[in-house]
Design an enzyme around this catalytic site. Sequence first.
Site, PDB file in Angstrom:
ATOM      1  N   THR A 168      19.967  30.848   7.485  1.00  0.00           N
ATOM      2  CA  THR A 168      20.133  29.586   8.220  1.00  0.00           C
ATOM      3  C   THR A 168      20.892  29.800   9.528  1.00  0.00           C
ATOM      4  O   THR A 168      21.706  30.735   9.638  1.00  0.00           O
ATOM      5  CB  THR A 168      20.907  28.579   7.335  1.00  0.00           C
ATOM      6  N   ASP A 169      20.680  28.885  10.473  1.00  0.00           N
ATOM      7  CA  ASP A 169      21.438  28.963  11.743  1.00  0.00           C
ATOM      8  C   ASP A 169      22.931  28.723  11.521  1.00  0.00           C
ATOM      9  O   ASP A 169      23.758  29.070  12.369  1.00  0.00           O
ATOM     10  CB  ASP A 169      20.882  27.976  12.786  1.00  0.00           C
ATOM     11  N   GLU A 170      23.282  28.138  10.360  1.00  0.00           N
ATOM     12  CA  GLU A 170      24.706  27.834  10.122  1.00  0.00           C
ATOM     13  C   GLU A 170      25.563  29.086  10.023  1.00  0.00           C
ATOM     14  O   GLU A 170      26.787  29.008  10.123  1.00  0.00           O
ATOM     15  CB  GLU A 170      24.870  26.999   8.842  1.00  0.00           C
TER      16      GLU A 170
ATOM     17  N   LYS B 285      25.763  31.634   2.520  1.00  0.00           N
ATOM     18  CA  LYS B 285      24.491  32.107   3.097  1.00  0.00           C
ATOM     19  C   LYS B 285      24.733  33.362   3.953  1.00  0.00           C
ATOM     20  O   LYS B 285      23.924  34.292   3.939  1.00  0.00           O
ATOM     21  CB  LYS B 285      23.847  31.016   3.951  1.00  0.00           C
TER      22      LYS B 285
ATOM     23  N   TYR C 293      29.090  26.474   2.270  1.00  0.00           N
ATOM     24  CA  TYR C 293      27.646  26.748   2.189  1.00  0.00           C
ATOM     25  C   TYR C 293      27.270  27.837   3.191  1.00  0.00           C
ATOM     26  O   TYR C 293      26.615  28.832   2.854  1.00  0.00           O
ATOM     27  CB  TYR C 293      26.836  25.474   2.465  1.00  0.00           C
TER      28      TYR C 293
HETATM   29  P1  NAD Z   1      16.425  22.652  -1.534  1.00  0.00           P
HETATM   30  O1  NAD Z   1      17.826  22.347  -1.916  1.00  0.00           O
HETATM   31  O2  NAD Z   1      15.470  21.556  -1.276  1.00  0.00           O
HETATM   32  O3  NAD Z   1      15.759  23.584  -2.646  1.00  0.00           O
HETATM   33  C1  NAD Z   1      16.438  24.673  -3.242  1.00  0.00           C
HETATM   34  C2  NAD Z   1      15.642  25.079  -4.462  1.00  0.00           C
HETATM   35  O4  NAD Z   1      16.298  26.198  -5.061  1.00  0.00           O
HETATM   36  C3  NAD Z   1      15.547  23.979  -5.530  1.00  0.00           C
HETATM   37  O5  NAD Z   1      14.232  23.848  -5.985  1.00  0.00           O
HETATM   38  C4  NAD Z   1      16.455  24.486  -6.628  1.00  0.00           C
HETATM   39  O6  NAD Z   1      16.084  24.052  -7.925  1.00  0.00           O
HETATM   40  C5  NAD Z   1      16.334  25.984  -6.471  1.00  0.00           C
HETATM   41  N1  NAD Z   1      17.475  26.730  -7.017  1.00  0.00           N
HETATM   42  C6  NAD Z   1      18.783  26.470  -6.829  1.00  0.00           C
HETATM   43  N2  NAD Z   1      19.534  27.356  -7.517  1.00  0.00           N
HETATM   44  C7  NAD Z   1      18.675  28.209  -8.130  1.00  0.00           C
HETATM   45  C8  NAD Z   1      18.836  29.341  -8.963  1.00  0.00           C
HETATM   46  N3  NAD Z   1      20.057  29.783  -9.313  1.00  0.00           N
HETATM   47  N4  NAD Z   1      17.735  29.973  -9.401  1.00  0.00           N
HETATM   48  C9  NAD Z   1      16.499  29.517  -9.082  1.00  0.00           C
HETATM   49  N5  NAD Z   1      16.280  28.448  -8.308  1.00  0.00           N
HETATM   50  C10 NAD Z   1      17.358  27.797  -7.833  1.00  0.00           C
HETATM   51  O7  NAD Z   1      16.529  23.628  -0.275  1.00  0.00           O
HETATM   52  P2  NAD Z   1      15.669  23.712   1.062  1.00  0.00           P
HETATM   53  O8  NAD Z   1      16.214  22.755   2.036  1.00  0.00           O
HETATM   54  O9  NAD Z   1      14.246  23.729   0.727  1.00  0.00           O
HETATM   55  O10 NAD Z   1      16.107  25.162   1.561  1.00  0.00           O
HETATM   56  C11 NAD Z   1      15.412  26.326   1.114  1.00  0.00           C
HETATM   57  C12 NAD Z   1      16.076  27.535   1.732  1.00  0.00           C
HETATM   58  O11 NAD Z   1      16.011  27.432   3.155  1.00  0.00           O
HETATM   59  C13 NAD Z   1      17.543  27.678   1.372  1.00  0.00           C
HETATM   60  O12 NAD Z   1      17.820  29.023   1.149  1.00  0.00           O
HETATM   61  C14 NAD Z   1      18.277  27.149   2.599  1.00  0.00           C
HETATM   62  O13 NAD Z   1      19.532  27.760   2.733  1.00  0.00           O
HETATM   63  C15 NAD Z   1      17.314  27.567   3.699  1.00  0.00           C
HETATM   64  N6  NAD Z   1      17.331  26.718   4.909  1.00  0.00           N
HETATM   65  C16 NAD Z   1      17.191  25.357   4.800  1.00  0.00           C
HETATM   66  C17 NAD Z   1      17.151  24.588   5.960  1.00  0.00           C
HETATM   67  C18 NAD Z   1      17.021  23.082   5.905  1.00  0.00           C
HETATM   68  O14 NAD Z   1      17.262  22.420   6.923  1.00  0.00           O
HETATM   69  N7  NAD Z   1      16.622  22.500   4.786  1.00  0.00           N
HETATM   70  C19 NAD Z   1      17.254  25.196   7.227  1.00  0.00           C
HETATM   71  C20 NAD Z   1      17.405  26.594   7.289  1.00  0.00           C
HETATM   72  C21 NAD Z   1      17.422  27.336   6.122  1.00  0.00           C
HETATM   73  O1  DAU Z   2      21.026  24.042  10.164  1.00  0.00           O
HETATM   74  C1  DAU Z   2      20.352  24.416   8.997  1.00  0.00           C
HETATM   75  C2  DAU Z   2      20.971  23.698   7.831  1.00  0.00           C
HETATM   76  O2  DAU Z   2      20.614  22.329   8.007  1.00  0.00           O
HETATM   77  C3  DAU Z   2      20.508  24.197   6.479  1.00  0.00           C
HETATM   78  O3  DAU Z   2      20.923  25.525   6.322  1.00  0.00           O
HETATM   79  C4  DAU Z   2      21.092  23.323   5.373  1.00  0.00           C
HETATM   80  O4  DAU Z   2      20.597  23.716   4.110  1.00  0.00           O
HETATM   81  C5  DAU Z   2      20.708  21.888   5.628  1.00  0.00           C
HETATM   82  O5  DAU Z   2      21.323  21.067   4.673  1.00  0.00           O
HETATM   83  C6  DAU Z   2      21.114  21.460   7.033  1.00  0.00           C
HETATM   84  O6  DAU Z   2      22.551  21.370   7.155  1.00  0.00           O
HETATM   85  P1  DAU Z   2      23.258  20.178   7.956  1.00  0.00           P
HETATM   86  O7  DAU Z   2      24.619  20.005   7.433  1.00  0.00           O
HETATM   87  O8  DAU Z   2      23.094  20.330   9.422  1.00  0.00           O
HETATM   88  O9  DAU Z   2      22.275  18.967   7.484  1.00  0.00           O
HETATM   89  P2  DAU Z   2      22.586  17.500   7.011  1.00  0.00           P
HETATM   90  O10 DAU Z   2      21.261  16.814   6.905  1.00  0.00           O
HETATM   91  O11 DAU Z   2      23.492  17.436   5.845  1.00  0.00           O
HETATM   92  O12 DAU Z   2      23.348  16.894   8.261  1.00  0.00           O
HETATM   93  C7  DAU Z   2      22.735  16.825   9.533  1.00  0.00           C
HETATM   94  C8  DAU Z   2      23.746  16.214  10.469  1.00  0.00           C
HETATM   95  O13 DAU Z   2      23.952  14.856  10.095  1.00  0.00           O
HETATM   96  C9  DAU Z   2      25.094  16.868  10.429  1.00  0.00           C
HETATM   97  O14 DAU Z   2      25.675  16.893  11.730  1.00  0.00           O
HETATM   98  C10 DAU Z   2      25.915  15.952   9.527  1.00  0.00           C
HETATM   99  C11 DAU Z   2      25.321  14.597   9.794  1.00  0.00           C
HETATM  100  N1  DAU Z   2      25.348  13.661   8.640  1.00  0.00           N
HETATM  101  C12 DAU Z   2      24.858  14.103   7.454  1.00  0.00           C
HETATM  102  C13 DAU Z   2      24.882  13.282   6.351  1.00  0.00           C
HETATM  103  C14 DAU Z   2      24.364  13.768   5.024  1.00  0.00           C
HETATM  104  C15 DAU Z   2      25.847  12.367   8.795  1.00  0.00           C
HETATM  105  O15 DAU Z   2      26.267  11.976   9.885  1.00  0.00           O
HETATM  106  N2  DAU Z   2      25.864  11.559   7.692  1.00  0.00           N
HETATM  107  C16 DAU Z   2      25.428  11.963   6.479  1.00  0.00           C
HETATM  108  O16 DAU Z   2      25.498  11.175   5.518  1.00  0.00           O
END
Ligand code: NAD
Ligand code: DAU
Length: 345
Positions: A124-126, A153, A149
């Site tokens: 992730t970019d985080e 990662k 988190y």
């Molecule tokens: P999500 O939370 O929707 O899904 C995560 C999945 O992993 C779920 O289906 C969960 O059941 C499974 N899981 C959790 N723990 C597990 C374990 N111990 N064994 C097997 N399965 C398990 O997540 P997402 O948003 O789809 O993200 C997927 C990946 O992409 C993650 O690694 C996340 O860090 C990365 N990512 C997400 C974003 C985003 O904005 N959503 C951006 C960049 C990277």
């Molecule tokens: O940048 C990639 C990441 O993006 C992924 O690695 C993470 O898995 C994914 O959860 C996401 O992280 P963020 O923390 O950026 O996403 P989130 O949707 O939780 O929040 C987006 C922005 O919105 C952030 O600046 C926090 C703000 N926010 C979020 C929530 C849940 C609010 O203002 N109110 C809220 O209730």
Amino acid sequence: MRRILVTGGAGFIGSHFVRRLLREYSEYEVINVDKLTYAGNRDNLRDVEGEPRYRFVLGDICDRQLMDELVREVDAIVSLAAETHVDRSLLGADAFIRTDVHGTYVLLCAAREHGIERFVYVSTDEVYGEAPEGYSSSETDPLQPRNPYAASKAAADMLCLAFFASYGLPVVVSRGSNTLGPCQYPEKMIPLFVTNALRDEPLPLYGDGRQVRDWLFVEDHCEALDLLLHKGAVGEVYNVAADNYRHNIQVAEAILELLDKPHSLIRHVEDRPGHDRRYSLDWSKIRALGWAPRCGFDEALAKTVAWYGDNESWWQKARSGAYQEYYQRQYGWRLEAAARQEGEQ
Ligand code: NAD
Ligand code: DAU
């Protein structure tokens, strides 16, 4: 390459990625191992359940015996399984350390033991921490994660690169930006705000709402992962983003406009601790490999909002049970404090 193990394929990005592999590569077999935590949902892939080239395995990536059995069967791994919500990691990070760090290590060990052609780790970019205004992080920048988190990662991301350097494991790491689209669990900002707005409930915006995220449509993110699986250079990291920069408050307003709801639903609430102000990636490296996002922000948001509008039973189910406890813990006092402040003014 014929058999691919996808971890976390019942989650948001994973389910789109599994569907994409089955759709784009008629000769591929896909095993999806997922623990089905609160964020995992088999309904996300109901449409491919009967496909003979697809197999779902209920399991934990921390289970070494199971990972040995599965990895032995496949040519490549795409690892998405993780605990993914920053706010939950701030409430308690045990599951993040267990799955994101130890689980990735277990998978890497199994991959090393049995040999594979490719191990794509979805980071992730985080991991870079927040990017100052005007700056975009590049793949060679130091990692400076600022929440549990992001730190878990970053640990896994570095373990993957260490397994390449130490043992020659053919690892490719993607570092993607904030992703939006259908089937995202309604704890993340966009699906939370969309489903709250659909229920005429307040949208809890952290702090001043001027934080910046770069939004990537889920299908574009999956296309990038597909490219990295097939063409990414081993031992390399690729940033994946879209230059769709928006302040959070702009996103909240756009959602309300699409749903024809009043801006007064927005509530400024107490900020997330250590909230990263801005993320920004330089993604020229993956662009040079032949990828660019196809979907602009407005189109991506409109598709996402429409999907939640059409799939109420999906999100009502996701928002029931333990979700309510989490919601109360995360937002109950924030919304009460915001209401008190409003009353005092
Ligand atoms: P999500 O939370 O929707 O899904 C995560 C999945 O992993 C779920 O289906 C969960 O059941 C499974 N899981 C959790 N723990 C597990 C374990 N111990 N064994 C097997 N399965 C398990 O997540 P997402 O948003 O789809 O993200 C997927 C990946 O992409 C993650 O690694 C996340 O860090 C990365 N990512 C997400 C974003 C985003 O904005 N959503 C951006 C960049 C990277
Ligand atoms: O940048 C990639 C990441 O993006 C992924 O690695 C993470 O898995 C994914 O959860 C996401 O992280 P963020 O923390 O950026 O996403 P989130 O949707 O939780 O929040 C987006 C922005 O919105 C952030 O600046 C926090 C703000 N926010 C979020 C929530 C849940 C609010 O203002 N109110 C809220 O209730």
